[in-house]
Write a protein that holds these residues in place. Structure first.
Motif, PDB file in Angstrom:
ATOM      1  N   PHE A   7       0.835  -1.162  -0.198  1.00 34.21           N
ATOM      2  CA  PHE A   7      -0.170  -0.090  -0.038  1.00 34.21           C
ATOM      3  C   PHE A   7       0.911   1.326  -0.160  1.00 34.21           C
ATOM      4  N   THR A   8       0.459   2.101  -0.701  1.00 32.50           N
ATOM      5  CA  THR A   8       1.235   3.612  -0.776  1.00 32.50           C
ATOM      6  C   THR A   8       0.255   4.741  -0.346  1.00 32.50           C
ATOM      7  N   PRO A   9       0.492   5.402   0.719  1.00 35.76           N
ATOM      8  CA  PRO A   9      -0.502   6.450   1.367  1.00 35.76           C
ATOM      9  C   PRO A   9      -0.599   7.365   0.309  1.00 35.76           C
ATOM     10  N   LEU A  10      -1.714   8.085   0.111  1.00 41.22           N
ATOM     11  CA  LEU A  10      -1.586   9.135  -0.719  1.00 41.22           C
ATOM     12  C   LEU A  10      -2.002  10.626  -0.009  1.00 41.22           C
ATOM     13  N   ASN A  11      -1.637  11.574  -0.259  1.00 41.88           N
ATOM     14  CA  ASN A  11      -2.073  12.915   0.318  1.00 41.88           C
ATOM     15  C   ASN A  11      -3.131  13.503  -0.180  1.00 41.88           C
ATOM     16  N   LEU A  12      -4.382  13.636   0.338  1.00 43.90           N
ATOM     17  CA  LEU A  12      -5.505  14.091  -0.176  1.00 43.90           C
ATOM     18  C   LEU A  12      -6.120  15.027   0.615  1.00 43.90           C
ATOM     19  N   CYS A  13      -6.829  15.892  -0.235  1.00 43.99           N
ATOM     20  CA  CYS A  13      -7.605  17.105   0.254  1.00 43.99           C
ATOM     21  C   CYS A  13      -9.057  16.972  -0.096  1.00 43.99           C
ATOM     22  N   VAL A  14      -9.843  17.599   1.047  1.00 43.06           N
ATOM     23  CA  VAL A  14     -11.091  17.347   0.939  1.00 43.06           C
ATOM     24  C   VAL A  14     -12.021  18.684   1.128  1.00 43.06           C
ATOM     25  N   ASP A  30     -16.998  15.047   6.679  1.00 42.56           N
ATOM     26  CA  ASP A  30     -16.466  14.334   7.557  1.00 42.56           C
ATOM     27  C   ASP A  30     -16.456  12.744   7.196  1.00 42.56           C
ATOM     28  N   TYR A  31     -17.425  12.310   6.428  1.00 40.45           N
ATOM     29  CA  TYR A  31     -17.417  10.762   5.830  1.00 40.45           C
ATOM     30  C   TYR A  31     -15.947  10.625   4.974  1.00 40.45           C
ATOM     31  N   LEU A  32     -15.910  11.397   4.012  1.00 45.45           N
ATOM     32  CA  LEU A  32     -14.645  11.464   3.206  1.00 45.45           C
ATOM     33  C   LEU A  32     -13.529  11.494   4.068  1.00 45.45           C
ATOM     34  N   CYS A  33     -13.108  12.299   5.184  1.00 47.47           N
ATOM     35  CA  CYS A  33     -12.133  12.390   5.779  1.00 47.47           C
ATOM     36  C   CYS A  33     -11.706  10.891   6.406  1.00 47.47           C
ATOM     37  N   ASP A  34     -12.814  10.534   7.178  1.00 43.67           N
ATOM     38  CA  ASP A  34     -12.713   9.394   7.866  1.00 43.67           C
ATOM     39  C   ASP A  34     -12.319   8.062   7.029  1.00 43.67           C
ATOM     40  N   ALA A  35     -13.023   7.961   5.831  1.00 37.31           N
ATOM     41  CA  ALA A  35     -12.773   7.255   4.937  1.00 37.31           C
ATOM     42  C   ALA A  35     -11.469   6.833   4.342  1.00 37.31           C
ATOM     43  N   LEU A  36     -10.868   8.212   4.089  1.00 31.11           N
ATOM     44  CA  LEU A  36      -9.351   8.108   3.329  1.00 31.11           C
ATOM     45  C   LEU A  36      -8.592   7.858   4.604  1.00 31.11           C
ATOM     46  N   ALA A  37      -8.754   8.268   5.843  1.00 35.23           N
ATOM     47  CA  ALA A  37      -7.959   7.883   6.921  1.00 35.23           C
ATOM     48  C   ALA A  37      -7.907   6.253   7.091  1.00 35.23           C
ATOM     49  N   CYS A 142     -21.347  10.310  -1.432  1.00 35.15           N
ATOM     50  CA  CYS A 142     -19.842  10.099  -1.202  1.00 35.15           C
ATOM     51  C   CYS A 142     -19.465   8.706  -0.632  1.00 35.15           C
ATOM     52  N   ARG A 143     -20.378   8.116   0.011  1.00 34.76           N
ATOM     53  CA  ARG A 143     -20.098   6.742   0.420  1.00 34.76           C
ATOM     54  C   ARG A 143     -20.096   5.855  -0.904  1.00 34.76           C
ATOM     55  N   THR A 144     -21.173   5.955  -1.846  1.00 32.54           N
ATOM     56  CA  THR A 144     -21.152   5.160  -2.856  1.00 32.54           C
ATOM     57  C   THR A 144     -19.958   5.341  -3.703  1.00 32.54           C
ATOM     58  N   LYS A 148     -17.305   2.256  -3.707  1.00 39.11           N
ATOM     59  CA  LYS A 148     -17.469   1.445  -5.081  1.00 39.11           C
ATOM     60  C   LYS A 148     -16.461   1.897  -6.158  1.00 39.11           C
ATOM     61  N   LEU A 149     -15.768   2.909  -5.969  1.00 39.68           N
ATOM     62  CA  LEU A 149     -15.081   3.547  -6.866  1.00 39.68           C
ATOM     63  C   LEU A 149     -13.531   3.907  -6.330  1.00 39.68           C
ATOM     64  N   LEU A 150     -13.791   5.159  -5.686  1.00 40.74           N
ATOM     65  CA  LEU A 150     -12.318   5.521  -5.162  1.00 40.74           C
ATOM     66  C   LEU A 150     -11.376   4.960  -4.155  1.00 40.74           C
ATOM     67  N   ARG A 151     -11.794   3.993  -3.310  1.00 42.54           N
ATOM     68  CA  ARG A 151     -11.066   3.276  -2.523  1.00 42.54           C
ATOM     69  C   ARG A 151     -10.303   2.426  -3.200  1.00 42.54           C
ATOM     70  N   ALA A 152     -10.769   1.533  -4.265  1.00 40.81           N
ATOM     71  CA  ALA A 152     -10.029   0.835  -4.916  1.00 40.81           C
ATOM     72  C   ALA A 152      -9.025   1.118  -5.941  1.00 40.81           C
ATOM     73  N   GLN A 153      -9.294   2.462  -6.669  1.00 39.39           N
ATOM     74  CA  GLN A 153      -8.585   3.065  -7.558  1.00 39.39           C
ATOM     75  C   GLN A 153      -7.733   4.023  -6.775  1.00 39.39           C
ATOM     76  N   LEU A 154      -7.828   4.269  -5.746  1.00 39.66           N
ATOM     77  CA  LEU A 154      -6.586   5.130  -4.856  1.00 39.66           C
ATOM     78  C   LEU A 154      -5.648   4.139  -4.154  1.00 39.66           C
ATOM     79  N   ASP A 155      -5.868   2.674  -4.330  1.00 39.03           N
ATOM     80  CA  ASP A 155      -4.919   1.774  -3.755  1.00 39.03           C
ATOM     81  C   ASP A 155      -4.240   1.282  -4.758  1.00 39.03           C
TER      82      ASP A 155
END
Length: 173
Positions: A7-14, A30-37, A142-144, A148-155
């Protein structure tokens, strides 16, 4: 291109775009910040702005100019009301659009909210080698998008390929 083994952590802005939300009730941000962390990424910066296209451009322009930022998640302002201006504000900043993101988001969203997904102008692209994802303002949207898209593609481990793995090649001539 193959997936990475680690895994390579990314620096993301919200960025939350809203005329009514505050830091106290910004459930989507809040959801996006918690999910990316939870996924192992780092929150580089977070902002909340009213729906003003010049203010949105200023915030995102500052972030895309920073070398240590890898991506930006924007929530809100993608609908059709008179104040919704995220696409008009941020599309001019993109070097390349990612049509598949908006298309896939609407397909997935259709399964959840039916034809109401037609009102979404969710989109994504690349700006100065930063991924920019613009999502609707609802927490469920944001959850969808994340689950379903971002978590996998940012990994970088996602096979057969992923956006995170392209980072080293984004500035190729």
């Amino acid at each position: 291109m193959t997936a990475a083994k680690e895994f390579t952590p990314l620096n993301l802005c919200v960025l939350t775009v809203s005329d009514t939300r505050t830091a106290q009730n910004d459930t989507s941000g809040d959801y996006l910040c918690d999910a990316l962390a939870a996924a192992g990424h780092r929150l580089h910066a977070r902002a909340l702005s009213r729906d003003d296209k010049y203010r949105l451009r200023a915030i995102v322009s500052e972030w895309i100019a920073q070398t240590d930022v890898h991506g930006i998640l924007v929530t809100g302002g993608t609908g059709f009301t008179g104040r919704d201006s995220t696409p008009e504000a941020l599309r001019p900043l993109l070097d390349k659009e990612m049509p598949g993101f908006g298309e896939m988001f609407r397909v997935l969203s259709f399964e959840e909210i039916g034809t109401s997904t037609l009102q979404s102008r969710a989109f994504a692209g690349l700006a100065n080698d930063k991924f920019v994802f613009c999502l609707p303002g609802s927490t469920s949207a944001c959850r969808t998008a994340w689950e379903k898209l971002l978590r996998a593609q940012l990994d970088a481990r996602t096979a057969p390929c992923n956006l995170a793995g392209l980072r080293s090649r984004l500035r190729e001539a």
